[in-house]
Design a protein around this motif. Sequence first.
Motif, PDB file in Angstrom:
ATOM      1  N   ILE A 188      11.844 130.388  61.329  1.00  0.00           N
ATOM      2  CA  ILE A 188      12.635 130.095  62.523  1.00  0.00           C
ATOM      3  C   ILE A 188      12.225 128.728  63.052  1.00  0.00           C
ATOM      4  N   LEU A 189      13.205 127.882  63.298  1.00  0.00           N
ATOM      5  CA  LEU A 189      12.972 126.579  63.907  1.00  0.00           C
ATOM      6  C   LEU A 189      13.555 126.581  65.311  1.00  0.00           C
ATOM      7  N   ALA A 190      12.770 126.122  66.270  1.00  0.00           N
ATOM      8  CA  ALA A 190      13.242 126.041  67.652  1.00  0.00           C
ATOM      9  C   ALA A 190      12.728 124.745  68.256  1.00  0.00           C
ATOM     10  N   GLY A 191      13.415 124.242  69.254  1.00  0.00           N
ATOM     11  CA  GLY A 191      13.009 122.957  69.788  1.00  0.00           C
ATOM     12  C   GLY A 191      13.199 122.823  71.277  1.00  0.00           C
ATOM     13  N   GLU A 192      12.565 121.787  71.813  1.00  0.00           N
ATOM     14  CA  GLU A 192      12.691 121.436  73.219  1.00  0.00           C
ATOM     15  C   GLU A 192      14.155 121.211  73.575  1.00  0.00           C
ATOM     16  N   THR A 193      14.893 120.605  72.624  1.00  0.00           N
ATOM     17  CA  THR A 193      16.336 120.428  72.745  1.00  0.00           C
ATOM     18  C   THR A 193      16.990 121.093  71.546  1.00  0.00           C
ATOM     19  N   ALA A 194      18.087 121.791  71.765  1.00  0.00           N
ATOM     20  CA  ALA A 194      18.779 122.454  70.662  1.00  0.00           C
ATOM     21  C   ALA A 194      19.299 121.420  69.669  1.00  0.00           C
ATOM     22  N   ILE A 195      19.563 121.872  68.465  1.00  0.00           N
ATOM     23  CA  ILE A 195      20.080 120.994  67.415  1.00  0.00           C
ATOM     24  C   ILE A 195      21.450 120.480  67.840  1.00  0.00           C
ATOM     25  N   GLN A 196      21.578 119.151  67.902  1.00  0.00           N
ATOM     26  CA  GLN A 196      22.788 118.546  68.458  1.00  0.00           C
ATOM     27  C   GLN A 196      23.750 118.009  67.407  1.00  0.00           C
ATOM     28  N   ASP A 197      23.289 117.944  66.171  1.00  0.00           N
ATOM     29  CA  ASP A 197      24.125 117.316  65.152  1.00  0.00           C
ATOM     30  C   ASP A 197      23.712 117.823  63.783  1.00  0.00           C
ATOM     31  N   ARG A 198      24.642 117.782  62.859  1.00  0.00           N
ATOM     32  CA  ARG A 198      24.353 118.194  61.473  1.00  0.00           C
ATOM     33  C   ARG A 198      23.219 117.365  60.869  1.00  0.00           C
ATOM     34  N   HIS A 199      22.998 116.152  61.376  1.00  0.00           N
ATOM     35  CA  HIS A 199      21.949 115.271  60.846  1.00  0.00           C
ATOM     36  C   HIS A 199      20.800 115.112  61.829  1.00  0.00           C
ATOM     37  N   ASP A 200      20.652 116.062  62.737  1.00  0.00           N
ATOM     38  CA  ASP A 200      19.546 116.062  63.693  1.00  0.00           C
ATOM     39  C   ASP A 200      18.234 116.335  62.959  1.00  0.00           C
ATOM     40  N   LEU A 201      17.147 116.386  63.722  1.00  0.00           N
ATOM     41  CA  LEU A 201      15.817 116.493  63.149  1.00  0.00           C
ATOM     42  C   LEU A 201      15.651 117.733  62.261  1.00  0.00           C
ATOM     43  N   ALA A 202      16.034 118.901  62.772  1.00  0.00           N
ATOM     44  CA  ALA A 202      15.795 120.141  62.024  1.00  0.00           C
ATOM     45  C   ALA A 202      16.532 120.177  60.688  1.00  0.00           C
ATOM     46  N   PRO A 203      17.853 119.949  60.639  1.00  0.00           N
ATOM     47  CA  PRO A 203      18.513 119.966  59.330  1.00  0.00           C
ATOM     48  C   PRO A 203      18.009 118.865  58.405  1.00  0.00           C
ATOM     49  N   PRO A 245      26.938 132.612  74.187  1.00  0.00           N
ATOM     50  CA  PRO A 245      25.932 131.592  73.912  1.00  0.00           C
ATOM     51  C   PRO A 245      25.468 131.594  72.451  1.00  0.00           C
ATOM     52  N   GLY A 246      25.228 130.374  71.934  1.00  0.00           N
ATOM     53  CA  GLY A 246      24.686 130.258  70.594  1.00  0.00           C
ATOM     54  C   GLY A 246      25.433 129.320  69.684  1.00  0.00           C
ATOM     55  N   ASN A 247      26.271 128.455  70.243  1.00  0.00           N
ATOM     56  CA  ASN A 247      27.059 127.561  69.403  1.00  0.00           C
ATOM     57  C   ASN A 247      26.202 126.692  68.489  1.00  0.00           C
ATOM     58  N   LEU A 248      25.022 126.261  68.974  1.00  0.00           N
ATOM     59  CA  LEU A 248      24.216 125.279  68.242  1.00  0.00           C
ATOM     60  C   LEU A 248      23.247 125.959  67.278  1.00  0.00           C
ATOM     61  N   LEU A 249      23.781 126.815  66.446  1.00  0.00           N
ATOM     62  CA  LEU A 249      22.989 127.547  65.454  1.00  0.00           C
ATOM     63  C   LEU A 249      22.921 126.759  64.154  1.00  0.00           C
ATOM     64  N   LEU A 250      21.778 126.841  63.501  1.00  0.00           N
ATOM     65  CA  LEU A 250      21.615 126.283  62.158  1.00  0.00           C
ATOM     66  C   LEU A 250      21.204 127.399  61.212  1.00  0.00           C
ATOM     67  N   LEU A 251      21.832 127.438  60.062  1.00  0.00           N
ATOM     68  CA  LEU A 251      21.467 128.389  59.020  1.00  0.00           C
ATOM     69  C   LEU A 251      21.178 127.588  57.755  1.00  0.00           C
ATOM     70  N   ALA A 252      20.011 127.804  57.164  1.00  0.00           N
ATOM     71  CA  ALA A 252      19.609 127.018  56.005  1.00  0.00           C
ATOM     72  C   ALA A 252      18.781 127.873  55.060  1.00  0.00           C
TER      73      ALA A 252
END
Length: 345
Positions: free
Chosen positions: A239-254, A273-280
Amino acid sequence: MKFEATPLADAHGAILGHNVYDNDGRRVLRKGRALGDEELGVLAGLGRDRVFAARLEPGDVEENEAARRVSEAVAGTGLDLRGPTTGRVNLHARTLGVLRVDAAALDRINDCDGVTVATLPNHSVARAGKMVGTTKILPYALPEDTVAAAESVATGPVIRLDPLPQSTAGLIVSGTVAAGRSAGRERLVAGFEKAFRQRLGTLGAELTQVRFVPIDREQETEDLAATASELAPNVDLLILAGETAIQDRHDLAPSAIETAGGSVICYGAPVDPGNLLLLADLDGTPVLGAPGCARSPKRNIVDLVLPRLLVGDRLTRRDITSLGHGGLLEDVPERPLPRRRIEGS
């Protein structure tokens, strides 16, 4: 089956069609009861000369037998059947697990006149003993052809329960570590850690690794990728979580997942709630990039995907995009911009 008003003289052995009440409004005979001398005497004493009753004909299947047959046909592994009584059989979870429903087959069964099977929504989590479905035969009997037609739909299990295995998860929280922000960092990590320990615990899983990765350095992507590569082989879910949610497909987490050699399956979900989900995926370990609402105990996107990931589903982009129907969930107060503020109220 015949269901009609029948003279008392011809009603012996038939099935009482309606409840019978005396002149004071008290029920004296319950529907579904076989009419014998005692019952017919009660009816006569009330001044009745006829009664609505059902009488089975050759080839009919009595309601309890029909309910048993249909339930046994649709039920797969992980379920206990309770009944039949009054044409009903209830299906209960045998253990903690995820409910699986073949919705198309269920529709075809319910299209058989007089047969009804109701379930909890597909992929619902159920604890041992919870009722997850119920079969109800509406009339007092069904033709054999109808029962056989319902059975024939169930070429495989229509309803089953997949047990949730004991599993482990790792949590990586990323954020800034500016001077004087140690307390903020601790609150950030604690917020996600508490929420995920609780959610995982209810699903029979354990959070075994918690790490913090700073993101105000030049090598933040590489640092996050290295931490993810270290944890992924040792847990069933990362599980990845951050101070700021993932804002873009090329953000830090992806970007970090791809730097580590993994692949992004889906970014974004039609669930709020939950639009900014990443699945990898990282070397076979599913990765869940959690939006900020994951810190809330209220139902959000995490509650829709977490059980499926833990039970072994390898979710696709289509699995996520299909969540839009029913994806408008109750808002959470933890959001920086609740819906009511957008609406000006």
